[in-house]
Design a protein around this motif. Structure first.
Motif, PDB file in Angstrom:
ATOM      1  N   GLY A 255       0.818  -1.212   0.000  1.00  0.00           N
ATOM      2  CA  GLY A 255       0.000   0.000   0.000  1.00  0.00           C
ATOM      3  C   GLY A 255       0.846   1.254   0.000  1.00  0.00           C
ATOM      4  N   GLY A 256       1.895   1.250   0.783  1.00  0.00           N
ATOM      5  CA  GLY A 256       2.807   2.402   0.797  1.00  0.00           C
ATOM      6  C   GLY A 256       3.477   2.611  -0.552  1.00  0.00           C
ATOM      7  N   PHE A 257       3.871   1.523  -1.188  1.00  0.00           N
ATOM      8  CA  PHE A 257       4.505   1.617  -2.510  1.00  0.00           C
ATOM      9  C   PHE A 257       3.525   2.163  -3.543  1.00  0.00           C
ATOM     10  CE2 PHE A 257       5.920  -0.344  -6.542  1.00  0.00           C
ATOM     11  CZ  PHE A 257       7.160   0.268  -6.628  1.00  0.00           C
ATOM     12  N   LEU A 258       2.285   1.681  -3.500  1.00  0.00           N
ATOM     13  CA  LEU A 258       1.274   2.187  -4.439  1.00  0.00           C
ATOM     14  C   LEU A 258       0.964   3.655  -4.189  1.00  0.00           C
ATOM     15  CD1 LEU A 258      -1.157  -0.849  -4.655  1.00  0.00           C
ATOM     16  CD2 LEU A 258       0.415  -0.017  -6.412  1.00  0.00           C
ATOM     17  N   LEU A 259       0.913   4.062  -2.936  1.00  0.00           N
ATOM     18  CA  LEU A 259       0.697   5.478  -2.644  1.00  0.00           C
ATOM     19  C   LEU A 259       1.864   6.335  -3.119  1.00  0.00           C
ATOM     20  CD1 LEU A 259      -0.901   5.359   0.903  1.00  0.00           C
ATOM     21  CD2 LEU A 259      -1.971   6.139  -1.207  1.00  0.00           C
ATOM     22  N   TYR A 260       3.073   5.787  -3.064  1.00  0.00           N
ATOM     23  CA  TYR A 260       4.238   6.504  -3.569  1.00  0.00           C
ATOM     24  C   TYR A 260       4.143   6.693  -5.089  1.00  0.00           C
ATOM     25  CZ  TYR A 260       9.012   7.332  -5.117  1.00  0.00           C
ATOM     26  OH  TYR A 260      10.116   7.843  -5.737  1.00  0.00           O
ATOM     27  N   LEU A 261       3.660   5.663  -5.787  1.00  0.00           N
ATOM     28  CA  LEU A 261       3.591   5.732  -7.245  1.00  0.00           C
ATOM     29  C   LEU A 261       2.369   6.463  -7.772  1.00  0.00           C
ATOM     30  CD1 LEU A 261       4.765   2.172  -8.293  1.00  0.00           C
ATOM     31  CD2 LEU A 261       6.059   4.294  -8.344  1.00  0.00           C
ATOM     32  N   SER A 262       1.362   6.685  -6.957  1.00  0.00           N
ATOM     33  CA  SER A 262       0.112   7.258  -7.452  1.00  0.00           C
ATOM     34  C   SER A 262       0.273   8.639  -8.098  1.00  0.00           C
ATOM     35  CB  SER A 262      -0.943   7.285  -6.355  1.00  0.00           C
ATOM     36  OG  SER A 262      -0.555   8.108  -5.291  1.00  0.00           O
ATOM     37  N   PRO A 263       1.070   9.566  -7.578  1.00  0.00           N
ATOM     38  CA  PRO A 263       1.199  10.861  -8.280  1.00  0.00           C
ATOM     39  C   PRO A 263       1.785  10.708  -9.682  1.00  0.00           C
ATOM     40  CG  PRO A 263       2.092  11.040  -6.070  1.00  0.00           C
ATOM     41  CD  PRO A 263       1.800   9.596  -6.309  1.00  0.00           C
ATOM     42  N   PHE A 264       2.717   9.762  -9.840  1.00  0.00           N
ATOM     43  CA  PHE A 264       3.299   9.540 -11.159  1.00  0.00           C
ATOM     44  C   PHE A 264       2.264   8.965 -12.117  1.00  0.00           C
ATOM     45  CE2 PHE A 264       6.816   8.930  -8.086  1.00  0.00           C
ATOM     46  CZ  PHE A 264       7.539  10.068  -8.400  1.00  0.00           C
ATOM     47  N   ALA A 265       1.408   8.086 -11.623  1.00  0.00           N
ATOM     48  CA  ALA A 265       0.356   7.506 -12.456  1.00  0.00           C
ATOM     49  C   ALA A 265      -0.647   8.573 -12.883  1.00  0.00           C
ATOM     50  CB  ALA A 265      -0.348   6.380 -11.701  1.00  0.00           C
ATOM     51  N   VAL A 266      -1.004   9.468 -11.971  1.00  0.00           N
ATOM     52  CA  VAL A 266      -1.949  10.537 -12.298  1.00  0.00           C
ATOM     53  C   VAL A 266      -1.346  11.461 -13.359  1.00  0.00           C
ATOM     54  CG1 VAL A 266      -3.112  12.586 -11.373  1.00  0.00           C
ATOM     55  CG2 VAL A 266      -3.146  10.442 -10.085  1.00  0.00           C
ATOM     56  N   ASP A 267      -0.086  11.819 -13.202  1.00  0.00           N
ATOM     57  CA  ASP A 267       0.569  12.663 -14.205  1.00  0.00           C
ATOM     58  C   ASP A 267       0.627  11.969 -15.563  1.00  0.00           C
ATOM     59  OD1 ASP A 267       0.967  14.711 -12.412  1.00  0.00           O
ATOM     60  OD2 ASP A 267       3.034  14.114 -11.936  1.00  0.00           O
ATOM     61  N   PHE A 268       0.905  10.684 -15.572  1.00  0.00           N
ATOM     62  CA  PHE A 268       0.972   9.920 -16.819  1.00  0.00           C
ATOM     63  C   PHE A 268      -0.377   9.897 -17.521  1.00  0.00           C
ATOM     64  CE2 PHE A 268       0.657   5.823 -19.075  1.00  0.00           C
ATOM     65  CZ  PHE A 268       1.649   6.012 -20.006  1.00  0.00           C
ATOM     66  N   ILE A 269      -1.433   9.693 -16.770  1.00  0.00           N
ATOM     67  CA  ILE A 269      -2.787   9.652 -17.351  1.00  0.00           C
ATOM     68  C   ILE A 269      -3.180  11.028 -17.875  1.00  0.00           C
ATOM     69  CG2 ILE A 269      -5.220   9.303 -16.789  1.00  0.00           C
ATOM     70  CD1 ILE A 269      -4.311   7.033 -14.915  1.00  0.00           C
ATOM     71  N   ARG A 270      -2.817  12.073 -17.140  1.00  0.00           N
ATOM     72  CA  ARG A 270      -3.121  13.439 -17.606  1.00  0.00           C
ATOM     73  C   ARG A 270      -2.428  13.731 -18.935  1.00  0.00           C
ATOM     74  NH1 ARG A 270      -2.711  17.081 -12.138  1.00  0.00           N
ATOM     75  NH2 ARG A 270      -4.651  16.361 -11.217  1.00  0.00           N
ATOM     76  N   LYS A 271      -1.210  13.230 -19.111  1.00  0.00           N
ATOM     77  CA  LYS A 271      -0.478  13.458 -20.356  1.00  0.00           C
ATOM     78  C   LYS A 271      -1.089  12.676 -21.507  1.00  0.00           C
ATOM     79  CE  LYS A 271       3.927  14.556 -18.201  1.00  0.00           C
ATOM     80  NZ  LYS A 271       5.321  14.157 -17.988  1.00  0.00           N
ATOM     81  N   LEU A 272      -1.700  11.533 -21.213  1.00  0.00           N
ATOM     82  CA  LEU A 272      -2.332  10.738 -22.269  1.00  0.00           C
ATOM     83  C   LEU A 272      -3.620  11.379 -22.769  1.00  0.00           C
ATOM     84  CD1 LEU A 272      -1.936   7.055 -21.021  1.00  0.00           C
ATOM     85  CD2 LEU A 272      -0.760   8.160 -22.917  1.00  0.00           C
ATOM     86  N   ILE A 273      -4.311  12.086 -21.888  1.00  0.00           N
ATOM     87  CA  ILE A 273      -5.600  12.680 -22.263  1.00  0.00           C
ATOM     88  C   ILE A 273      -5.414  13.962 -22.989  1.00  0.00           C
ATOM     89  CG2 ILE A 273      -7.707  13.709 -21.356  1.00  0.00           C
ATOM     90  CD1 ILE A 273      -7.587  11.751 -19.072  1.00  0.00           C
TER      91      ILE A 273
END
Length: 49
Positions: free
Chosen positions: A31-49
């Protein structure tokens, strides 16, 4: 817990508690690892849209 006259914990109960603690620790780390990666995932998705 350490009161006199209290029954001892069986080996099966101790093993079950150990397995549960190990699983809880692994889930907390994941859970801690996923929370660490979540901002990067959000930025990646924003760039795709």
């Amino acid at each position: 817990m350490f009161a006199p006259g209290q029954e001892q914990i069986s080996k099966e109960d101790m093993k079950a508690a150990e397995v549960e603690a190990c699983q809880t620790t692994k889930m907390a780390i994941a859970g801690g690892f996923l929370l660490y990666l979540s901002p990067f995932a959000v930025d990646f998705i924003r760039k795709l849209i």
